[in-house]
Design a protein around this motif. Structure first.
Motif, mmCIF file in Angstrom:
data_model
loop_
_atom_site.group_PDB
_atom_site.id
_atom_site.type_symbol
_atom_site.label_atom_id
_atom_site.label_comp_id
_atom_site.label_asym_id
_atom_site.label_seq_id
_atom_site.Cartn_x
_atom_site.Cartn_y
_atom_site.Cartn_z
ATOM 1 N N ASP A 109 0.804 -1.216 0.000
ATOM 2 C CA ASP A 109 0.000 0.000 0.000
ATOM 3 C C ASP A 109 0.842 1.273 0.000
ATOM 4 O O ASP A 109 0.365 2.345 0.360
ATOM 5 N N LEU A 114 0.897 2.211 -5.397
ATOM 6 C CA LEU A 114 -0.513 2.350 -5.750
ATOM 7 C C LEU A 114 -0.672 3.221 -6.995
ATOM 8 O O LEU A 114 -1.481 2.910 -7.884
ATOM 9 N N THR A 117 0.494 1.228 -10.077
ATOM 10 C CA THR A 117 -0.504 0.221 -10.441
ATOM 11 C C THR A 117 -1.673 0.862 -11.176
ATOM 12 O O THR A 117 -2.152 0.347 -12.199
ATOM 13 N N ARG A 118 -2.117 1.997 -10.662
ATOM 14 C CA ARG A 118 -3.223 2.700 -11.311
ATOM 15 C C ARG A 118 -2.816 3.186 -12.700
ATOM 16 O O ARG A 118 -3.614 3.127 -13.645
ATOM 17 N N MET A 178 -6.069 -2.835 -2.058
ATOM 18 C CA MET A 178 -5.179 -1.721 -1.740
ATOM 19 C C MET A 178 -5.705 -0.435 -2.381
ATOM 20 O O MET A 178 -5.711 0.630 -1.762
ATOM 21 N N ALA A 179 -6.147 -0.543 -3.638
ATOM 22 C CA ALA A 179 -6.674 0.631 -4.332
ATOM 23 C C ALA A 179 -7.932 1.154 -3.650
ATOM 24 O O ALA A 179 -8.218 2.353 -3.693
#
Length: 223
Positions: A109, A114, A117-118, A178-179
Motif C-alpha cells: 500500500d 498504488l 498500479t493505477r 489496496m486501491a
C-alpha cells in the motif's frame, strides 16, 4: 577482480535509471498517454536515440521494472530444494512475497506503488503489454516444469497457465483492495488464506468443488 561492474557498465546503469525515473515521474504527474518520448528524453537529458537504445518502446519505460518477474516462477521451480514439488515451491515463494509486501503480490500500500498500479491499469497499451508479460511468464514456467519434472510438454503448458493465472488473480485481488483503501497489514491474513485456498485447488483439482457446486445447483454430475 572483485566481480563488480566496470566504470562503463556503471555509467550505463545510471543512465538507464535516470531515464526510467524521469519517465515514471512524468507519467505519474501527467498520465502515460499525455507524455511523449521526446519529453522523457528531455527530462532525462538524453537524446531520443539514446532513450530507445535502453528502452525500445514507450511501454518498456514502465514495464521494465517488472521484467525480472517474467521469469521469476521459472527460477523458483529450477532452484527449488531437492524433494520439493514445483507447486509447493511456487506457493511458498508467493507466501514469502506476501509477508515481505512484495508489490508483485499486490499486497503493498505504498503510495508510489498504488500510483504505478493505477497508471498501468488506466493505459490500454500498458495493459496489453502486461498481457504479453503474462504470456512470457507462462512460457518460461512451462519450460522450467518440462526440464525439471517428468511430465509431457502439454502437461507442462497446462500447469504453467494455471499456476500463473492463480498468482495473477491473487495479486489482482490484493491490488484491488489496496486501491480501495484497505491497509496491507489488515489485508495480510486474508491474503494468506486466499493463497492457501487457491494453491490447494491447484494441488487437488477443482473437480470436487465444481461437482459439489453443480449438485447443489441441481445439476447432476456429468451434465
Amino acid at each position: 577482480m572483485d566481480g563488480r561492474p566496470g566504470l562503463r557498465e556503471r555509467k550505463k546503469l545510471r543512465t538507464r535509471a535516470a531515464i526510467s525515473d524521469a519517465a515514471i515521474t512524468l507519467f505519474l504527474e501527467h498520465g502515460f498517454a499525455q507524455v511523449s518520448v521526446a519529453q522523457v528524453a528531455e527530462a532525462a537529458e538524453v537524446s531520443k536515440r539514446t532513450l530507445f537504445a535502453y528502452f525500445p518502446t514507450k511501454e518498456e519505460l514502465v514495464v521494465h521494472r517488472l521484467a525480472d518477474h517474467e521469469t521469476e516462477l521459472a527460477r523458483v521451480v529450477r532452484d527449488r530444494p531437492r524433494g520439493t514439488a514445483p507447486l509447493a515451491a511456487v506457493r511458498d515463494h508467493f507466501l514469502t512475497g506476501l509477508r515481505e509486501r512484495d508489490p508483485i503480490t499486490g499486497l503493498n500500500d505504498h503510495p508510489q506503488v498504488l500510483r504505478l498500479t493505477r497508471l498501468i491499469d488506466e493505459a490500454p497499451t500498458l495493459v496489453a503489454r502486461m498481457d504479453r508479460f503474462r504470456a512470457g511468464a507462462e512460457r518460461a514456467l512451462a519450460r522450467a516444469l518440462r526440464e525439471t519434472a517428468e511430465i509431457t510438454e502439454l502437461t507442462a503448458r497446462i500447469a504453467a497457465v494455471q499456476i500463473v493465472a492463480v498468482r495473477w488473480t491473487l495479486a489482482a485481488d490484493n491490488a484491488a483492495r489496496m486501491a480501495g483503501g484497505e491497509p496491507a497489514d489488515e489485508r495480510y491474513p486474508g491474503a494468506v488464506r486466499d493463497a492457501g485456498h487457491a494453491f490447494a485447488l491447484l494441488a487437488n483439482g477443482v473437480g470436487a468443488e465444481l461437482s459439489g457446486a453443480g449438485t447443489r445447483a441441481g445439476i447432476a454430475p456429468g451434465e
